[in-house]
Design a protein around this motif. Structure first.
Motif, PDB file in Angstrom:
ATOM      1  N   MET A   1      23.513  55.303  36.029  1.00  0.00           N
ATOM      2  CA  MET A   1      22.151  54.819  35.257  1.00  0.00           C
ATOM      3  C   MET A   1      22.419  54.340  34.095  1.00  0.00           C
ATOM      4  SD  MET A   1      19.455  55.397  35.633  1.00  0.00           S
ATOM      5  CE  MET A   1      17.492  55.358  35.350  1.00  0.00           C
ATOM      6  N   ARG A   2      23.716  54.781  33.008  1.00  0.00           N
ATOM      7  CA  ARG A   2      23.682  54.709  31.685  1.00  0.00           C
ATOM      8  C   ARG A   2      23.990  52.900  31.879  1.00  0.00           C
ATOM      9  NH1 ARG A   2      24.396  57.553  26.974  1.00  0.00           N
ATOM     10  NH2 ARG A   2      22.512  57.858  26.134  1.00  0.00           N
ATOM     11  N   ALA A   3      24.729  52.538  33.216  1.00  0.00           N
ATOM     12  CA  ALA A   3      25.483  51.460  32.954  1.00  0.00           C
ATOM     13  C   ALA A   3      25.178  50.891  33.612  1.00  0.00           C
ATOM     14  CB  ALA A   3      27.273  51.935  34.049  1.00  0.00           C
ATOM     15  N   ASP A   4      24.357  50.954  34.539  1.00  0.00           N
ATOM     16  CA  ASP A   4      22.915  49.551  35.156  1.00  0.00           C
ATOM     17  C   ASP A   4      22.236  49.339  34.460  1.00  0.00           C
ATOM     18  OD1 ASP A   4      24.252  50.665  37.308  1.00  0.00           O
ATOM     19  OD2 ASP A   4      22.721  52.118  38.253  1.00  0.00           O
ATOM     20  N   ARG A   5      22.128  50.128  33.204  1.00  0.00           N
ATOM     21  CA  ARG A   5      20.562  49.380  31.919  1.00  0.00           C
ATOM     22  C   ARG A   5      21.275  48.411  31.284  1.00  0.00           C
ATOM     23  NH1 ARG A   5      17.380  54.126  29.951  1.00  0.00           N
ATOM     24  NH2 ARG A   5      15.661  52.664  29.520  1.00  0.00           N
ATOM     25  N   HIS A   6      22.683  49.020  30.687  1.00  0.00           N
ATOM     26  CA  HIS A   6      23.256  48.554  30.170  1.00  0.00           C
ATOM     27  C   HIS A   6      23.934  47.308  30.595  1.00  0.00           C
ATOM     28  CE1 HIS A   6      26.779  46.649  27.328  1.00  0.00           C
ATOM     29  NE2 HIS A   6      27.106  46.552  28.436  1.00  0.00           N
ATOM     30  N   ASP A   7      24.562  46.919  32.089  1.00  0.00           N
ATOM     31  CA  ASP A   7      24.256  45.713  33.045  1.00  0.00           C
ATOM     32  C   ASP A   7      22.974  44.707  33.225  1.00  0.00           C
ATOM     33  OD1 ASP A   7      27.123  47.032  33.441  1.00  0.00           O
ATOM     34  OD2 ASP A   7      26.903  47.269  35.385  1.00  0.00           O
ATOM     35  N   PHE A   8      22.465  45.763  33.036  1.00  0.00           N
ATOM     36  CA  PHE A   8      20.996  44.745  33.267  1.00  0.00           C
ATOM     37  C   PHE A   8      20.620  44.027  31.697  1.00  0.00           C
ATOM     38  CE2 PHE A   8      16.050  44.159  32.415  1.00  0.00           C
ATOM     39  CZ  PHE A   8      16.120  43.837  33.581  1.00  0.00           C
ATOM     40  N   SER A   9      20.552  44.847  30.713  1.00  0.00           N
ATOM     41  CA  SER A   9      20.793  44.642  29.125  1.00  0.00           C
ATOM     42  C   SER A   9      21.382  42.566  29.201  1.00  0.00           C
ATOM     43  CB  SER A   9      20.653  44.870  28.123  1.00  0.00           C
ATOM     44  OG  SER A   9      19.838  45.786  28.355  1.00  0.00           O
ATOM     45  N   VAL A  10      22.372  43.204  29.612  1.00  0.00           N
ATOM     46  CA  VAL A  10      23.521  42.041  29.464  1.00  0.00           C
ATOM     47  C   VAL A  10      22.577  40.866  30.042  1.00  0.00           C
ATOM     48  CG1 VAL A  10      26.196  41.268  29.924  1.00  0.00           C
ATOM     49  CG2 VAL A  10      25.365  43.372  28.906  1.00  0.00           C
ATOM     50  N   TRP A  11      22.952  41.457  31.666  1.00  0.00           N
ATOM     51  CA  TRP A  11      22.027  40.068  32.300  1.00  0.00           C
ATOM     52  C   TRP A  11      20.968  39.055  31.436  1.00  0.00           C
ATOM     53  CZ3 TRP A  11      18.076  39.272  35.129  1.00  0.00           C
ATOM     54  CH2 TRP A  11      18.422  37.676  35.603  1.00  0.00           C
ATOM     55  N   VAL A  12      20.081  39.530  31.339  1.00  0.00           N
ATOM     56  CA  VAL A  12      18.925  39.625  30.281  1.00  0.00           C
ATOM     57  C   VAL A  12      19.262  38.344  29.250  1.00  0.00           C
ATOM     58  CG1 VAL A  12      16.774  40.053  29.645  1.00  0.00           C
ATOM     59  CG2 VAL A  12      17.071  41.370  31.603  1.00  0.00           C
ATOM     60  N   ARG A  13      20.195  39.372  28.957  1.00  0.00           N
ATOM     61  CA  ARG A  13      20.238  38.896  27.433  1.00  0.00           C
ATOM     62  C   ARG A  13      21.272  37.130  27.418  1.00  0.00           C
ATOM     63  NH1 ARG A  13      22.888  43.618  24.628  1.00  0.00           N
ATOM     64  NH2 ARG A  13      21.265  44.606  24.820  1.00  0.00           N
ATOM     65  N   ALA A  14      21.231  36.979  28.607  1.00  0.00           N
ATOM     66  CA  ALA A  14      22.613  35.955  29.369  1.00  0.00           C
ATOM     67  C   ALA A  14      21.793  34.558  29.660  1.00  0.00           C
ATOM     68  CB  ALA A  14      24.191  36.330  29.905  1.00  0.00           C
ATOM     69  N   HIS A  15      20.637  35.330  30.479  1.00  0.00           N
ATOM     70  CA  HIS A  15      20.081  34.517  31.291  1.00  0.00           C
ATOM     71  C   HIS A  15      18.601  34.242  30.996  1.00  0.00           C
ATOM     72  CE1 HIS A  15      23.685  35.423  34.654  1.00  0.00           C
ATOM     73  NE2 HIS A  15      23.695  34.081  34.312  1.00  0.00           N
ATOM     74  N   HIS A  16      17.498  34.393  30.187  1.00  0.00           N
ATOM     75  CA  HIS A  16      16.729  34.765  29.534  1.00  0.00           C
ATOM     76  C   HIS A  16      16.457  33.170  29.075  1.00  0.00           C
ATOM     77  CE1 HIS A  16      12.588  35.737  27.642  1.00  0.00           C
ATOM     78  NE2 HIS A  16      13.119  36.949  28.079  1.00  0.00           N
ATOM     79  N   PRO A  17      14.719  33.154  29.361  1.00  0.00           N
ATOM     80  CA  PRO A  17      14.462  31.575  29.479  1.00  0.00           C
ATOM     81  C   PRO A  17      14.674  30.963  27.903  1.00  0.00           C
ATOM     82  CG  PRO A  17      13.177  32.156  31.399  1.00  0.00           C
ATOM     83  CD  PRO A  17      13.904  33.455  30.588  1.00  0.00           C
TER      84      PRO A  17
END
Length: 70
Positions: free
Chosen positions: A1-17
């Motif tokens: 669960m914690r890894a999923d949240r971390h992966d999501f945060s990294v993805w958002v930071r990289a792809h946010h408009p």
């Protein structure tokens, strides 16, 4: 669960408009992250911010009351 949240945060930071990502791709990616996994769908669980402390306090009060009555 914690890894999923971390992966999501990294993805958002990289792809946010706001940091130069494509808004349409970002929206599509968010929908993929929100999609339920598997056929069963998502499970919602309520968890108090206080954790088990209300239960612990109740048990302590109950023990004190039993000792007082005895």
């Amino acid at each position: 669960m914690r890894a999923d949240r971390h992966d999501f945060s990294v993805w958002v930071r990289a792809h946010h408009p706001d940091v130069g990502g494509d808004p349409e791709q970002f929206a599509a990616g968010i929908e993929r992250w929100r999609a339920p996994c598997g056929e069963a769908g998502s499970v919602t669980v309520f968890r108090s911010r206080r954790g088990l402390w209300p239960l612990v306090c109740w048990a302590r009060r109950r023990r004190r009351a039993k000792r007082h009555l005895a």
